[in-house]
Each structure stands twice: as C-alpha cells, then as structure tokens.
Design a protein around this motif. Structure first.
Motif, mmCIF file in Angstrom:
data_model
loop_
_atom_site.group_PDB
_atom_site.id
_atom_site.type_symbol
_atom_site.label_atom_id
_atom_site.label_comp_id
_atom_site.label_asym_id
_atom_site.label_seq_id
_atom_site.Cartn_x
_atom_site.Cartn_y
_atom_site.Cartn_z
ATOM 1 N N LEU A 53 0.677 -1.367 -0.020
ATOM 2 C CA LEU A 53 -0.048 -0.075 0.046
ATOM 3 C C LEU A 53 0.756 1.340 0.033
ATOM 4 O O LEU A 53 0.637 2.241 -0.652
ATOM 5 N N GLU A 54 2.156 1.253 0.764
ATOM 6 C CA GLU A 54 2.765 2.303 0.643
ATOM 7 C C GLU A 54 3.896 2.259 -0.314
ATOM 8 O O GLU A 54 4.220 3.397 -0.749
ATOM 9 N N ALA A 55 4.324 1.379 -0.685
ATOM 10 C CA ALA A 55 5.358 1.148 -1.685
ATOM 11 C C ALA A 55 4.795 1.687 -3.199
ATOM 12 O O ALA A 55 5.418 2.139 -4.020
ATOM 13 N N LEU A 56 3.598 1.126 -3.405
ATOM 14 C CA LEU A 56 2.947 1.527 -4.950
ATOM 15 C C LEU A 56 2.179 2.989 -4.802
ATOM 16 O O LEU A 56 1.676 3.230 -3.678
ATOM 17 N N ASP A 57 2.417 3.496 -5.730
ATOM 18 C CA ASP A 57 1.662 4.765 -6.314
ATOM 19 C C ASP A 57 0.168 4.534 -6.465
ATOM 20 O O ASP A 57 0.000 4.498 -7.800
ATOM 21 N N LEU A 58 -0.666 4.401 -5.552
ATOM 22 C CA LEU A 58 -1.844 3.856 -5.891
ATOM 23 C C LEU A 58 -2.650 5.266 -5.750
ATOM 24 O O LEU A 58 -2.644 6.040 -5.118
ATOM 25 N N PRO A 59 -4.038 5.416 -6.493
ATOM 26 C CA PRO A 59 -4.812 6.526 -6.628
ATOM 27 C C PRO A 59 -5.666 6.534 -5.064
ATOM 28 O O PRO A 59 -6.871 6.523 -5.279
ATOM 29 N N VAL A 60 -4.914 6.470 -4.059
ATOM 30 C CA VAL A 60 -5.710 6.523 -2.880
ATOM 31 C C VAL A 60 -5.291 7.838 -2.017
ATOM 32 O O VAL A 60 -3.951 8.044 -2.042
ATOM 33 N N GLU A 61 -6.019 8.396 -1.088
ATOM 34 C CA GLU A 61 -5.710 9.541 -0.577
ATOM 35 C C GLU A 61 -4.626 9.300 0.498
ATOM 36 O O GLU A 61 -4.609 8.085 0.959
ATOM 37 N N PRO A 62 -3.414 10.067 0.341
ATOM 38 C CA PRO A 62 -2.262 9.509 1.214
ATOM 39 C C PRO A 62 -2.351 9.274 2.545
ATOM 40 O O PRO A 62 -1.908 8.324 2.935
ATOM 41 N N HIS A 63 -3.286 10.020 3.386
ATOM 42 C CA HIS A 63 -3.404 9.826 4.947
ATOM 43 C C HIS A 63 -4.141 8.489 5.111
ATOM 44 O O HIS A 63 -3.760 7.873 5.899
ATOM 45 N N LEU A 64 -5.219 8.327 4.238
ATOM 46 C CA LEU A 64 -5.854 7.106 4.609
ATOM 47 C C LEU A 64 -5.082 5.886 4.080
ATOM 48 O O LEU A 64 -5.057 4.466 4.562
ATOM 49 N N ARG A 65 -4.366 6.092 3.055
ATOM 50 C CA ARG A 65 -3.536 4.914 2.505
ATOM 51 C C ARG A 65 -2.653 4.571 3.512
ATOM 52 O O ARG A 65 -2.372 3.258 3.972
ATOM 53 N N LEU A 66 -1.742 5.626 4.119
ATOM 54 C CA LEU A 66 -0.564 5.147 5.268
ATOM 55 C C LEU A 66 -1.446 4.614 6.486
ATOM 56 O O LEU A 66 -1.105 3.758 7.142
ATOM 57 N N ALA A 67 -2.579 5.311 7.007
ATOM 58 C CA ALA A 67 -3.420 4.498 7.865
ATOM 59 C C ALA A 67 -3.908 3.071 7.641
ATOM 60 O O ALA A 67 -3.476 2.251 8.429
ATOM 61 N N ALA A 68 -4.035 2.964 6.683
ATOM 62 C CA ALA A 68 -4.279 1.294 6.252
ATOM 63 C C ALA A 68 -3.281 0.560 5.954
ATOM 64 O O ALA A 68 -3.016 -0.633 6.704
ATOM 65 N N ALA A 69 -2.223 0.983 5.738
ATOM 66 C CA ALA A 69 -0.901 0.288 5.624
ATOM 67 C C ALA A 69 -0.385 0.210 7.095
ATOM 68 O O ALA A 69 0.153 -0.916 7.322
ATOM 69 N N VAL A 70 -0.472 1.123 7.758
ATOM 70 C CA VAL A 70 0.184 0.890 9.477
ATOM 71 C C VAL A 70 -0.778 -0.194 10.188
ATOM 72 O O VAL A 70 -0.392 -1.020 10.668
ATOM 73 N N LEU A 71 -1.976 -0.135 9.522
ATOM 74 C CA LEU A 71 -3.101 -1.185 10.333
ATOM 75 C C LEU A 71 -2.760 -2.407 9.845
ATOM 76 O O LEU A 71 -2.681 -3.159 10.666
#
Length: 127
Positions: A53-71
């Motif tokens: 989730l964090e390594a790929l440049d996905l079209p996801v809002e960055p803060h929510l992507r980071l929260a999902a990745a950390v979780l």
C-alpha cells in the motif's frame, strides 16, 4: 536410557507444553501445526499488503492509505502471536484431553482487516 540422558519428551520445546498431559494422536498435533503455519502465512500476507500500500503509487488519498498500511503491518505483527499462543493452548488442551480453545485474536484481526479495507475504499472515493 541412562539417568543423565533426557528422554525425547524432556528435550522438546516448549517444555511448558510438552511436560503436561499425555501424548495425543499425532494427527491432531500435526493439524495444530498446520493451523500455526496458516497464521504465519496470514501474517506474511498482512505485512506484504501493508508494505505494498505504501510502496506502490496507488490512487488512494495518502493519509488514509498510510493509516491502512500501518494497520495492516500492526495486524501482521499480531498474527504470529496468535499463531504461537494459539498453538500452545491447543496443544496443551489436546494433551490434557480438554475442549479445544478458540483463537483469541481472530476477531480483532478480522475487524482490523475490515477497517483497513474501508480506509482504502474511502481513500479511493475521496481522491
């Protein structure tokens, strides 16, 4: 065997598990081991998902992507604890001829994966 030569039962790790009760049918112990390995594979998948989730440049809002990745990474760290303690609890129950315990962390892990999925979904929609 001599008094100085420990029996195979005394040499197995963890002693707190193998020192209790009597030897169960090997099929049940092997099934318990397969469940342990399934939890370890689940941990690897959660860790890989969080990193991806964090390594790929996905079209996801960055803060929510980071929260999902950390979780997902936190869940990936928790899953091996479920594997180890679940294996030990189940092996002890088998050896003591008691009912098998349920997995302690399966509920929180399932909820955590659902929350991570929702974070990604919302992150896709708000971007």
């Amino acid at each position: 065997m001599s008094a100085e030569d420990p029996s195979p039962r005394d040499r197995r790790f963890p002693r707190g598990v193998y020192a209790t009760g009597s030897e169960p049918d090997g099929r049940f112990s092997l099934a318990n081991e397969r469940t342990f390995l399934a939890w370890v594979r689940t941990a690897l998948a959660l860790l890989a998902g969080g990193v991806a989730l964090e390594a790929l440049d996905l079209p996801v809002e960055p803060h929510l992507r980071l929260a999902a990745a950390v979780l997902l990474v936190v869940l990936g760290v928790a899953a091996p604890a479920q594997a180890w303690f679940g294996w030990a609890r189940t092996e002890r129950a088998l050896r003591e001829r008691r009912p098998l315990p349920g997995p302690v962390l399966s509920g929180p892990l399932a909820i955590g994966v659902a929350v991570a999925g929702l974070l990604v979904l919302v992150g896709l929609l708000v971007r």
